[in-house]
Design an enzyme around this catalytic site. Structure first.
Site, PDB file in Angstrom:
ATOM      1  N   SER A 250      -9.938  -0.840   7.216  1.00  0.00           N
ATOM      2  CA  SER A 250      -9.317  -0.645   5.903  1.00  0.00           C
ATOM      3  C   SER A 250      -8.569  -1.848   5.357  1.00  0.00           C
ATOM      4  O   SER A 250      -8.166  -1.845   4.190  1.00  0.00           O
ATOM      5  CB  SER A 250      -8.360   0.554   5.935  1.00  0.00           C
ATOM      6  OG  SER A 250      -9.090   1.756   5.896  1.00  0.00           O
TER       7      SER A 250
ATOM      8  N   SER B 170      -9.744   1.413   3.007  1.00  0.00           N
ATOM      9  CA  SER B 170      -8.888   2.204   2.156  1.00  0.00           C
ATOM     10  C   SER B 170      -7.837   1.383   1.411  1.00  0.00           C
ATOM     11  O   SER B 170      -7.285   1.864   0.420  1.00  0.00           O
ATOM     12  CB  SER B 170      -8.171   3.264   2.993  1.00  0.00           C
ATOM     13  OG  SER B 170      -7.321   2.645   3.925  1.00  0.00           O
TER      14      SER B 170
ATOM     15  N   LYS C   9       0.845  -1.201   0.000  1.00  0.00           N
ATOM     16  CA  LYS C   9       0.000   0.000   0.000  1.00  0.00           C
ATOM     17  C   LYS C   9       0.880   1.250   0.000  1.00  0.00           C
ATOM     18  O   LYS C   9       1.914   1.291   0.685  1.00  0.00           O
ATOM     19  CB  LYS C   9      -0.870  -0.032   1.266  1.00  0.00           C
ATOM     20  CG  LYS C   9      -1.936   1.051   1.353  1.00  0.00           C
ATOM     21  CD  LYS C   9      -2.771   0.872   2.647  1.00  0.00           C
ATOM     22  CE  LYS C   9      -3.938   1.836   2.712  1.00  0.00           C
ATOM     23  NZ  LYS C   9      -4.755   1.639   3.939  1.00  0.00           N
TER      24      LYS C   9
END
Lengths: 485, 492
Positions: free
Chosen positions: A175, A151, A76
């Protein structure tokens, strides 16, 4: 050669160790997949040349005793990576290249893996659909109109589409678990303090926690073992002995007591979610676990509490993005104040601005007691609910999300309905305890659904074991057609 | 507050409508003596090139986290103990949020509701007696960087070397009543911290600054007036000037029937006036909240006890001991304990020579010389050992006080030991009575007329004879003996 990229991390590691595949060939296979999957918009930055160099380096001098020997991994874009652009999905960091490596990624690399690229995510990890990213929304490989969750949406999408053998995300209110649930993958949010926060772009410091996202529970154990560990650079890091989650993984859960909280049966929850939950209970019962009805009475306050605490911390954490030292700076602005205003207006997206405003408001003099302080008190009560329950039970089983993946654009104009998607995941962050989501079924459209296992602090091994048992018995298989290539 | 009056306290602003008392409280910012900053490993050394002592934490890069520097915590506890204050086993670091170019995080890490040190007290020696000043609290916080506005006509430059350095904010109660008391208070705080080694107290380098809260009220009023806060004053003299100006300004407003606005003001050292910086309405809303990156600070009692045991002797205690052990008066003791280095020097001298005479000579000639040369006692050209030898030479009568002054001058220039100087220059005092008698007889016989006048009653001439003896002996005649012999011979 059969496509190696649709196999589990554990299987791939075996193939590398037995020299059935070289690190270089493995890396090339993923690069090929990534290049043909641009439609999904999962990557913000790719580091192919560097990855191929590292792979070659490994093949020339392999060390098979490592946990992740010669394994390329995409992560990420919230993890700072040395000399590699790190954006946090935001325009305000569009040119930011850290001179340092986050502790978590450093741990991964020191276990033999290397970076394949940086994955798209909601801006500063604020979002549940990956639609708030400055770099465009990510598409869920499950269906071309679907969000991948957020997310960590780039992470879940890339994983499900075989663009990385495993990945890592961050979980502040769900997330990791929600996108895992939306893509038919496994995601674990560890106990707060198990993985160092050093070098991760902060959203809400008291809630943020990095964790693995994988195709299987076994992979999840391998990744957690590789990334976790005490870090003196993070004052909230837990100083404890490292555990061998993968070696100690076992599917015998006989006699374990599993709590079923009545508060997680919410109004208007789709029937399929309820059926999935029933399916999970049945599997556990058949494996000899004991189901116990429990109550977590303050659950209904978790979401409002979260949407006070997280924005409050975010409003302060994001103050450093002022255009003075790094990142985006507006060319407009006659003086310092105007430079700040323009930089932050142009640098941040709407959702981030909304949360900064909420956070600033709840901390303001005259409102602090009514919002922030009260939220802190409620947070203690939510934690106490869990603490009390865990004196009687070993783990808690709930659905991961109140729905399957929704359509792109469906909730963008309705923030509250978007926030409601985190209703089952948020309490865990407030309590600082671990939870994992694993795929256990599909809805009538064939979209994956996840079950959530919650453990007490530092009980990762136990929820992994229970997840392992469910995984073996739920008959879920992620049927993703590569429609994008 | 105890005032044991010797002389009367008398600092009031006199207005047309009566006398006004000035009420002052200080927030002193003292830089913690430590090798590295409060939450990062960067050096704290003064004088480095711009931005040469800045870590990723100090400049607030994404994902950077603060880690408490244990030494700074210990220094704060030591200081708290030195201020006779309550040490809080539980304290919390908060974020004070505001935007400024030299505040990289967008917040300052400080302590708001739960400071590390609670109430304490400091004792001042004023001419009108001893006065106790209450300490409200001491908390730790980060310093900000420095904005430099005058290097370029259109840009501001920022130096982050100071960013993140540990400060102790020491908040007094509003117990101070005059610029003199402020002077005594700052000097006392500084002295205590220098004894403890917790702050070097160097005001030129900005290690000690203060925000000064000033209000006035009619003499006898119980209620405090509205206060103004004068920000960031960095010398005692400026503090005193700012207080005098501000108190007079407030009295004038009251006398003219106007209101005093509670506000923050700046002291303009060039114009010698305070100016409004921001009013209460414009005051920042700092949105304090506990820093989630740092766990609450829990101090074990054992750590506090151990630090307490290892504290050095502090000025108040040392003063008592000097009076008892060395027979000094309160004034002498006060001066000699004001700085640890001075007290150390004195004790070394006193061990080797006459204690009382040592004090007199230190406070006289030695201090005057150091003051003249702008030197600290640690840089004194005369070592304590040499100084003790000089005092002993005076005490034993080997040299007179007048000669001693000459020897002292040579010691300053050469750094030689006094005995060597006395020997090589033949400065030893003439104390042989026979030699002196011979010399005096010679003078008397040369000045028969004067002897007659003396005998006729002009006793003032005695001084003339002493002068002649000194002239003849080159200043070396023992004055006491000379007097005795002269008297005897003049009688005869």
């Amino acid at each position: 050669m059969a496509d190696i990229t649709n196999q589990s991390l554990n299987e791939i590691i075996e193939k590398v160790k037995t020299k059935k595949v070289s690190s270089t060939d493995l890396t090339k296979a993923y690069i090929k997949n990534i290049e043909s999957a641009k439609k999904l918009n999962t990557f913000i930055t790719t580091t192919f040349d560097q990855a191929l160099d590292k792979a070659k380096e490994f093949d020339n001098k392999p060390n098979f005793d490592q946990l992740l020997p010669g394994i390329p991994l995409a992560v990420k874009d919230l993890f700072c990576t040395e000399n590699i652009k790190t954006t946090a999905g935001s325009n305000i960091l569009n040119n930011f290249v850290p001179s340092y490596e986050s502790t978590v990624t450093k741990n991964l690399w020191s276990n033999g893996s290397f970076l394949l690229g940086k994955l798209n995510c909601d801006e500063f990890a604020m979002g549940s659909s990956n639609e708030t990213s400055h770099y465009g929304n990510v598409i869920n490989p499950v269906g071309d109109q679907l969000v991948p969750g957020g997310s960590s949406g780039g992470s879940s999408s890339a994983l499900a589409a075989d663009l990385t053998p495993a990945t890592i995300g961050t979980d502040t209110g769900g997330s990791i678990r929600q996108p895992a649930s939306f893509t038919g993958t496994v995601g674990l949010k560890p106990t707060y303090g198990l993985c160092s926060r050093w070098g991760i772009v902060a959203f809400a410091s008291s809630l943020d926690q990095a964790g693995p996202m994988t195709k299987t529970i076994k992979d999840c154990a391998i990744m957690l073992e590789s990334m976790s560990g005490f870090d003196e650079k993070d004052s909230t890091s837990i100083n404890k002995k490292k555990e061998q989650y993968s070696k100690n993984l076992k599917d015998n859960i006989k006699g374990l007591k599993i709590g079923i909280p009545k508060e997680y049966r919410v109004d208007n929850m789709p029937k399929e979610i309820d059926e999935l939950w029933e399916k999970g209970k049945k599997i556990l019962k058949n494996l000899g676990a004991q189901l116990i009805d429990i109550s977590l009475p303050h659950t209904k306050y978790a979401l409002p509490t979260y949407y006070i605490v997280a924005p409050a911390e975010a409003s302060s954490n994001l103050a450093r993005y002022d255009g003075v030292r790094y990142g985006y700076r507006s060319k407009q602005g006659k003086d310092l104040i105007e430079m700040y205003e323009k930089t932050r207006s142009e640098g941040f997206g709407d959702e981030v601005k909304r949360r900064i405003l909420i956070g600033t408001y709840v901390l303001s003099s005259g409102y602090y007691d009514a919002y922030y302080l009260k939220a802190q008190k409620v947070r203690q009560l939510i934690k106490k609910d869990f603490d009390d329950s865990f004196t009687k039970i070993d783990a808690i089983l709930t659905p991961s999300t109140p729905s399957s993946a929704f359509k792109i654009g469906e909730k963008m104009n309705d923030p509250v309905s978007m926030y409601l998607n985190d209703i089952f995941t948020v309490p865990v962050n407030l309590a600082g305890i671990p939870a994992l989501s694993l795929p256990a079924g599909v809805d009538k459209q064939g979209y994956p659904l996840g079950l959530q296992l919650i453990g007490k602090a530092l009980d990762e091994q136990k929820i992994l074991n229970i997840g392992y048992a469910i995984e073996k018995n739920c008959g879920f298989k992620n049927e993703i057609k590569k429609w994008w290539s | 507050m105890v005032v044991m009056s010797k002389e009367k306290f008398d600092y009031f602003i006199r207005g047309g409508k009566g006398k006004y008392e000035v009420v002052i409280g200080l927030e002193v910012h003292a830089q913690v003596l430590s090798k590295s900053k409060l939450f990062s490993g960067s050096s704290t050394k003064f004088g480095a090139g711009p931005n040469n002592q800045v870590s990723l934490i100090d400049s607030a890069f994404p994902g950077m986290l603060p880690v408490i520097n244990e030494e700074c915590i210990k220094q704060a506890v030591r200081t708290g103990l030195g201020l006779n204050a309550k040490i809080n086993n539980y304290s919390v670091f908060d974020r004070k949020n505001y935007f400024y170019a030299d505040l990289p995080q967008g917040y300052q890490i400080s302590q708001y509701k739960n400071p590390i040190v609670g109430e304490g007290k400091v004792l001042l020696d004023m001419p009108y007696g001893s006065k106790e000043i209450g300490i409200e609290r001491l908390h730790l916080e980060q310093d900000a960087g420095k904005s430099i506005h005058d290097m370029d006509p259109s840009n501001t430059y920022v130096d982050l070397n100071r960013s993140g350095i540990a400060l102790m904010e020491i908040v007094s109660k509003p117990d101070l009543r005059s610029p003199d008391e402020v002077n005594a208070y700052i000097k006392k705080l500084r002295s205590i911290m220098r004894y403890l080694g917790t702050c070097d107290g160097n005001m030129q380098e900005g290690s000690l600054r203060a925000d000064v809260n000033v209000s006035v009220r009619k003499e006898g009023d119980k209620k405090f007036g509205t206060r103004c806060e004068i920000k960031n004053v960095n010398s005692i003299k400026f503090m005193q000037m700012a207080i005098e100006y501000e108190a007079a300004r407030q009295v004038e407003l009251i006398e003219n029937g106007k209101e005093i606005d509670q506000e923050t003001r700046l002291f303009d050292t060039k114009k010698n006036e305070t100016r409004s910086m921001r009013s209460k309405e414009d005051a920042h809303d700092y949105r304090y909240f506990p820093d989630p990156d740092l766990l609450p600070l829990k101090l074990e009692q054992k750590l506090i006890d151990d630090l307490k045991k290892s504290l050095p002797e502090l000025p108040d205690k040392k003063k008592e001991r000097f009076i008892k052990e060395y027979g000094l008066n309160a004034y002498e003791a006060n001066v000699l304990v004001s700085e640890k280095e001075i007290s150390d020097y004195y004790e070394e001298v006193a061990k080797l020579s006459d204690k009382k005479l040592a004090a007199t000579w230190m406070m006289g000639d030695l201090f005057a010389m150091l003051n003249d040369k702008g030197l600290d006692i640690s840089k004194s050209p005369i070592s304590a050992k040499h100084f003790a030898e000089l005092v002993q030479s005076i005490k034993s009568g080997e040299i007179s006080g007048r000669i001693a002054k000459e020897v002292f001058e040579i010691m300053v220039e050469s750094g030689d030991n006094p005995n060597k100087i006395i020997d090589s220059k033949g400065m030893k005092q003439q104390s042989d009575p026979k030699e002196l008698e011979k010399m005096i007889n010679e003078i008397l016989s040369k000045n028969k007329d004067k002897v007659d006048q003396y005998k006729a009653g002009k006793e003032k001439l005695f001084g003339f004879f002493v002068g002649q003896v000194m002239k003849l002996s080159g200043g070396k005649a023992n004055p006491q003996l000379t007097n005795e012999i002269l008297k005897k011979l003049l009688k005869g």
